[in-house]
Motif scaffolding. Structure first.
Motif, PDB file in Angstrom:
ATOM      1  N   SER A  12       0.821  -1.211   0.000  1.00 36.03           N
ATOM      2  CA  SER A  12       0.000   0.000   0.000  1.00 36.03           C
ATOM      3  C   SER A  12       0.855   1.260   0.000  1.00 36.03           C
ATOM      4  O   SER A  12       0.603   2.189  -0.778  1.00 36.03           O
ATOM      5  CB  SER A  12      -0.919  -0.019   1.225  1.00 36.03           C
ATOM      6  OG  SER A  12      -1.625   1.190   1.356  1.00 36.03           O
ATOM      7  N   ARG A  13       1.888   1.269   0.850  1.00 36.64           N
ATOM      8  CA  ARG A  13       2.684   2.487   1.014  1.00 36.64           C
ATOM      9  C   ARG A  13       3.636   2.751  -0.144  1.00 36.64           C
ATOM     10  O   ARG A  13       3.880   3.894  -0.517  1.00 36.64           O
ATOM     11  CB  ARG A  13       3.522   2.393   2.296  1.00 36.64           C
ATOM     12  CG  ARG A  13       2.734   2.405   3.571  1.00 36.64           C
ATOM     13  CD  ARG A  13       3.660   2.237   4.764  1.00 36.64           C
ATOM     14  NE  ARG A  13       3.566   3.376   5.665  1.00 36.64           N
ATOM     15  CZ  ARG A  13       4.498   3.729   6.514  1.00 36.64           C
ATOM     16  NH1 ARG A  13       5.616   3.042   6.577  1.00 36.64           N
ATOM     17  NH2 ARG A  13       4.337   4.769   7.298  1.00 36.64           N
ATOM     18  N   HIS A  14       4.187   1.690  -0.705  1.00 39.83           N
ATOM     19  CA  HIS A  14       5.272   1.868  -1.670  1.00 39.83           C
ATOM     20  C   HIS A  14       4.926   1.451  -3.095  1.00 39.83           C
ATOM     21  O   HIS A  14       5.712   1.716  -4.014  1.00 39.83           O
ATOM     22  CB  HIS A  14       6.505   1.084  -1.203  1.00 39.83           C
ATOM     23  CG  HIS A  14       6.962   1.473   0.176  1.00 39.83           C
ATOM     24  ND1 HIS A  14       7.411   2.744   0.465  1.00 39.83           N
ATOM     25  CD2 HIS A  14       7.022   0.765   1.333  1.00 39.83           C
ATOM     26  CE1 HIS A  14       7.748   2.794   1.750  1.00 39.83           C
ATOM     27  NE2 HIS A  14       7.513   1.622   2.295  1.00 39.83           N
ATOM     28  N   HIS A  15       3.773   0.812  -3.296  1.00 38.31           N
ATOM     29  CA  HIS A  15       3.432   0.335  -4.639  1.00 38.31           C
ATOM     30  C   HIS A  15       1.995   0.659  -5.021  1.00 38.31           C
ATOM     31  O   HIS A  15       1.473   0.091  -5.991  1.00 38.31           O
ATOM     32  CB  HIS A  15       3.685  -1.170  -4.736  1.00 38.31           C
ATOM     33  CG  HIS A  15       5.066  -1.581  -4.305  1.00 38.31           C
ATOM     34  ND1 HIS A  15       6.195  -1.289  -5.042  1.00 38.31           N
ATOM     35  CD2 HIS A  15       5.505  -2.210  -3.184  1.00 38.31           C
ATOM     36  CE1 HIS A  15       7.268  -1.753  -4.409  1.00 38.31           C
ATOM     37  NE2 HIS A  15       6.881  -2.296  -3.283  1.00 38.31           N
ATOM     38  N   ASP A  16       1.361   1.558  -4.264  1.00 43.02           N
ATOM     39  CA  ASP A  16       0.003   2.035  -4.590  1.00 43.02           C
ATOM     40  C   ASP A  16      -0.997   0.891  -4.753  1.00 43.02           C
ATOM     41  O   ASP A  16      -1.902   0.955  -5.600  1.00 43.02           O
ATOM     42  CB  ASP A  16       0.032   2.877  -5.873  1.00 43.02           C
ATOM     43  CG  ASP A  16       0.860   4.143  -5.697  1.00 43.02           C
ATOM     44  OD1 ASP A  16       0.813   4.727  -4.599  1.00 43.02           O
ATOM     45  OD2 ASP A  16       1.570   4.530  -6.651  1.00 43.02           O
ATOM     46  N   THR A  17      -0.826  -0.153  -3.938  1.00 45.52           N
ATOM     47  CA  THR A  17      -1.760  -1.276  -3.964  1.00 45.52           C
ATOM     48  C   THR A  17      -2.658  -1.191  -2.741  1.00 45.52           C
ATOM     49  O   THR A  17      -2.193  -1.375  -1.613  1.00 45.52           O
ATOM     50  CB  THR A  17      -1.014  -2.623  -3.953  1.00 45.52           C
ATOM     51  OG1 THR A  17      -0.101  -2.664  -5.055  1.00 45.52           O
ATOM     52  CG2 THR A  17      -1.978  -3.779  -4.054  1.00 45.52           C
ATOM     53  N   PRO A  18      -3.937  -0.893  -2.901  1.00 46.76           N
ATOM     54  CA  PRO A  18      -4.817  -0.742  -1.738  1.00 46.76           C
ATOM     55  C   PRO A  18      -4.919  -2.040  -0.941  1.00 46.76           C
ATOM     56  O   PRO A  18      -4.681  -3.139  -1.464  1.00 46.76           O
ATOM     57  CB  PRO A  18      -6.169  -0.372  -2.360  1.00 46.76           C
ATOM     58  CG  PRO A  18      -5.856   0.083  -3.738  1.00 46.76           C
ATOM     59  CD  PRO A  18      -4.638  -0.681  -4.170  1.00 46.76           C
ATOM     60  N   TRP A  19      -5.260  -1.900   0.320  1.00 48.30           N
ATOM     61  CA  TRP A  19      -5.496  -3.072   1.163  1.00 48.30           C
ATOM     62  C   TRP A  19      -6.583  -3.921   0.518  1.00 48.30           C
ATOM     63  O   TRP A  19      -7.616  -3.399   0.081  1.00 48.30           O
ATOM     64  CB  TRP A  19      -5.946  -2.625   2.555  1.00 48.30           C
ATOM     65  CG  TRP A  19      -5.738  -3.671   3.619  1.00 48.30           C
ATOM     66  CD1 TRP A  19      -6.529  -4.743   3.876  1.00 48.30           C
ATOM     67  CD2 TRP A  19      -4.649  -3.728   4.540  1.00 48.30           C
ATOM     68  NE1 TRP A  19      -6.017  -5.475   4.917  1.00 48.30           N
ATOM     69  CE2 TRP A  19      -4.859  -4.879   5.346  1.00 48.30           C
ATOM     70  CE3 TRP A  19      -3.536  -2.929   4.784  1.00 48.30           C
ATOM     71  CZ2 TRP A  19      -3.991  -5.244   6.372  1.00 48.30           C
ATOM     72  CZ3 TRP A  19      -2.667  -3.283   5.799  1.00 48.30           C
ATOM     73  CH2 TRP A  19      -2.886  -4.431   6.575  1.00 48.30           C
ATOM     74  N   PRO A  20      -6.399  -5.235   0.404  1.00 44.43           N
ATOM     75  CA  PRO A  20      -7.418  -6.076  -0.229  1.00 44.43           C
ATOM     76  C   PRO A  20      -8.779  -5.882   0.435  1.00 44.43           C
ATOM     77  O   PRO A  20      -8.889  -5.856   1.662  1.00 44.43           O
ATOM     78  CB  PRO A  20      -6.899  -7.500  -0.006  1.00 44.43           C
ATOM     79  CG  PRO A  20      -5.418  -7.332   0.171  1.00 44.43           C
ATOM     80  CD  PRO A  20      -5.228  -6.014   0.852  1.00 44.43           C
ATOM     81  N   ALA A  21      -9.821  -5.737  -0.378  1.00 44.40           N
ATOM     82  CA  ALA A  21     -11.153  -5.458   0.148  1.00 44.40           C
ATOM     83  C   ALA A  21     -12.200  -6.199  -0.675  1.00 44.40           C
ATOM     84  O   ALA A  21     -12.056  -6.367  -1.884  1.00 44.40           O
ATOM     85  CB  ALA A  21     -11.429  -3.960   0.126  1.00 44.40           C
ATOM     86  N   THR A  22     -13.241  -6.645   0.024  1.00 43.09           N
ATOM     87  CA  THR A  22     -14.371  -7.319  -0.617  1.00 43.09           C
ATOM     88  C   THR A  22     -15.601  -6.423  -0.517  1.00 43.09           C
ATOM     89  O   THR A  22     -15.962  -5.987   0.588  1.00 43.09           O
ATOM     90  CB  THR A  22     -14.666  -8.665   0.069  1.00 43.09           C
ATOM     91  OG1 THR A  22     -13.494  -9.495   0.008  1.00 43.09           O
ATOM     92  CG2 THR A  22     -15.833  -9.371  -0.596  1.00 43.09           C
TER      93      THR A  22
END
Length: 511
Positions: free
Chosen positions: A353-363
C-alpha cells in the motif's frame, strides 16, 4: 541492482515475508542469512529441544483456516503440503522437526535466500540502504532477539548463560544451583536438572505469571511448571522473589547476595556451586552504522516501531517476526510464530500500500445491516488471524458514500493512525479477552462467571469473544460485545446474530 526489499534473516519471519513476496511476484527481493540453513535459531534453542508451540494434527475438521487456530508452527502459504502438522504428531514438537520444516518451506517455494552471508554493516543515505555491497530501497530486519540480555547485576559475567550452559543433567550432580530468570527457559532448565541437583533456587524480581491465567503464551506454560510442585510441596527447591544484588566467587563456588521482596528487602547471602542465567535475549543492533541505527525500546531490548512496523527514526527500515512484539509487549502474540505469521502478512500489505500504490485487499458488500452482519459472523467463526492476534488485528468494514468494503486483518493501531486512509464510518471487529481476564482464576468455581451465550452481559465476559467497535472519523463512538461461547461459535440466531444486526442497523441509521 537496487532491490525493492532486502530481508535480513531466514528464520520463520524472514521466510514468511519472502513467501508472500514470491507469491506476489512483482518485487525484487533477497534474503540474507548468516547460517548455512534457514531457522538457525532452532538449531540451538530451546536448549532441551522441546518446543512449547502447540501442534495438533487431529482437529475433527478439514477447514484449513480453523486448523491454524491449533497449529502454532506452520507458515502461511497456498501449498497444503507445507503444514507443520505433517511433520510430527507430537503436541509439543521437537526443534529438529521444525528445522526440517523450514528447510523444506524455503526449498519448495524456491525462495531467494543467500546462505552463509552474515550481515556486518547496514548504512543509509539518499533513500537507499547499503548492506555489505547490496543496495535496497527498503530493509526488513527479521533476525529475532539474538543477543543475550544481561541485567545490571555486579558479577553477572560469572554466571553461565542459557545459550552456553551444559544441558547434561549429570554435569550438575550433587550441586546447588541458582537459576536467574522466571520465564520458560528458567523453568525448562530447572525441570531438566531436578533429578541430579541437591538444591535449585529459581530467582527473579517479578512474580511468576501463569500463561493459562494471563493468556500471554510467553508467561510460564504448564508444560514447564513441574518445578513449582517441588517448591510448594517442600521438596528442597525454591522460587526466590526479589533482586540478585551481586554475584561473587567463593572458593570453588559462588556467593550470591539476594534481596527478598516478600521480607521488606531483607538481604541474605546464599552459596551455590553454579549460577545459570536464563534472563532472555535482546535485539542486536551492532550491524547498523550511525546513519541507519534504529532507536530502541523496552530496556533497549527491541527496536522502537511505528504502527506500520517501521523504525521510528529510520524511514524504510522495517521489522518482522519476534522483534515486532515491541508493539504488543506481553499483551498479544507478535513475539511468537502463530502470531507474527499474520503480522508479517499485514506488513506485506502495508508495504504494498505504502510503496506500490496497492490498496489493502477489500471485498465489496451490500450496504445493508444484514449483509454486514453476515460477513462479520462468517469471519469470526473461522478466522485464525484474529483468533491468534487477539486485540491486535481487526477486520474492518468501511462505509463511505453508500459503498461498503470488508478489509481483513488490519492492525488496530495502523487503522487508528490512518493507515488505510480516512474512514467516515467503520465497523472494527476484534477477538478479545475481558479487560480484567488476568485477575480471574479460571479454575476457581466459587468465582461467578457470565453464563455462556448470555445476551446483554457479554461486555462483562472474561473469556475470548468478538467485539465490534464503531469508528466515526477515527473516534470510537460505540461498541458491541458478542456473548462468549464454550465452543467458540458465535452464530446463534437469537444470541449472536440478531443483537449484532440490530446494533449495525442503529449505527447505519445514525449517519
Amino acid at each position: 541492482m537496487t532491490l525493492d526489499y532486502l530481508i535480513i534473516g531466514a528464520g520463520p519471519a524472514g521466510l514468511q515475508l519472502a513467501a508472500l513476496l514470491q507469491a506476489e511476484g512483482r518485487r525484487d527481493y533477497l534474503v540474507l542469512e548468516g547460517a548455512e540453513r534457514p531457522g538457525a535459531f532452532f538449531a540451538r534453542f530451546p536448549r532441551h529441544r522441546q518446543l512449547i508451540s502447540i501442534n495438533k494434527p487431529r482437529t475433527g475438521t478439514d477447514d484449513p483456516e480453523l486448523n491454524l487456530r491449533v497449529d502454532w508452527n506452520s507458515l502461511l502459504s497456498d501449498d497444503p503440503e507445507l503444514l507443520f502438522t505433517r511433520y510430527t504428531p507430537r503436541y509439543f514438537p521437537q526443534a529438529d522437526d521444525y528445522l526440517r520444516y523450514l528447510a523444506d518451506f524455503a526449498e519448495r517455494l524456491r525462495l531467494k535466500v543467500r546462505y552463509n552471508t552474515r550481515v556486518e554493516r547496514i548504512a543509509f543515505a539518499d533513500g537507499v540502504f547499503t548492506v555489505d555491497g547490496h543496495t535496497a530501497r527498503r530493509v526488513v530486519v527479521a533476525t529475532g532477539v539474538s543477543r543475550a540480555y544481561e541485567p545490571p547485576i555486579p558479577g553477572f559475567e560469572l554466571a553461565e548463560h542459557y545459550a552456553d550452559m551444559s544441558v547434561d543433567p549429570n554435569d550438575y550432580l550433587d550441586q546447588r544451583v541458582l537459576v536467574i530468570g522466571k520465564g520458560n527457559s528458567g523453568f525448562e532448565t530447572a525441570d531438566a536438572l531436578m533429578e541430579t541437583t541437591t538444591v535449585i533456587h529459581l530467582a527473579g524480581p517479578s512474580s511468576v505469571h501463569m500463561a493459562w491465567r494471563t493468556h500471554y503464551v510467553g508467561h510460564l506454560r504448564a508444560v514447564n511448571n513441574n518445578f513449582l510442585d517441588t517448591y510448594q510441596l517442600k521438596s528442597s527447591n525454591a522460587v526466590l522473589d526479589g533482586q540478585v544484588r551481586r554475584i561473587e566467587r567463593d572458593g570453588d563456588g559462588f556467593k550470591v547476595t539476594f534481596s527478598f521482596s516478600r521480607a521488606d528487602e531483607v538481604e541474605k547471602e546464599l552459596r551455590y556451586d553454579r549460577v545459570l542465567a536464563c534472563t532472555g535475549f535482546r535485539f542486536d543492533a551492532s550491524i547498523f552504522d550511525d546513519s541507519a541505527r534504529p532507536e530502541l525500546a523496552i530496556l533497549d531490548r527491541f527496536p522502537a516501531q511505528t504502527s506500520a512496523f517501521e523504525s521510528v527514526n529510520v524511514p524504510g527500515l522495517y521489522f518482522a517476526g519476534t522483534l515486532t512484539q515491541q508493539r504488543d509487549f506481553k499483551k498479544s502474540t507478535n513475539g511468537f510464530i502463530h502470531g507474527f505469521r499474520y503480522g508479517v502478512r499485514a506488513l506485506h500489505r502495508i508495504l504494498e500500500s505504502r510503496h506500490h500504490d496497492t490498496p489493502w485487499p477489500a471485498t465489496p458488500l451490500k450496504a445493508t445491516p444484514e449483509a454486514i452482519t453476515d460477513a462479520i459472523v462468517a469471519r469470526i467463526n473461522r478466522t485464525s488471524a484474529l483468533w491468534q492476534q487477539f486485540g491486535f488485528l481487526a477486520d474492518v468494514v468501511t462505509v463511505e458514500d453508500g459503498l461498503v468494503s470488508y478489509l481483513e486483518e488490519v492492525p488496530v493501531a495502523y487503522l487508528r493512525d490512518g493507515g488505510v486512509g480516512p474512514v467516515p464510518l467503520a465497523f472494527v471487529t476484534t477477538l478479545e479477552y475481558g479487560p480484567d481476564h488476568d485477575k480471574v482464576d479460571p479454575f476457581d468455581i466459587t468465582v461467578g462467571r457470565i453464563a455462556q451465550d448470555t445476551v446483554g452481559r457479554a461486555h462483562d465476559a472474561a473469556y475470548l469473544h468478538p467485539v465490534v467497535r464503531v469508528h466515526r472519523g477515527g473516534e470510537v463512538v460505540a461498541e458491541h460485545h458478542l456473548a462468549e461461547n464454550l465452543e467458540n461459535r458465535w452464530d446463534r440466531p437469537e444470541v449472536h446474530v440478531r443483537p449484532l444486526a440490530e446494533f449495525v442497523a442503529r449505527q447505519l441509521d445514525a449517519r
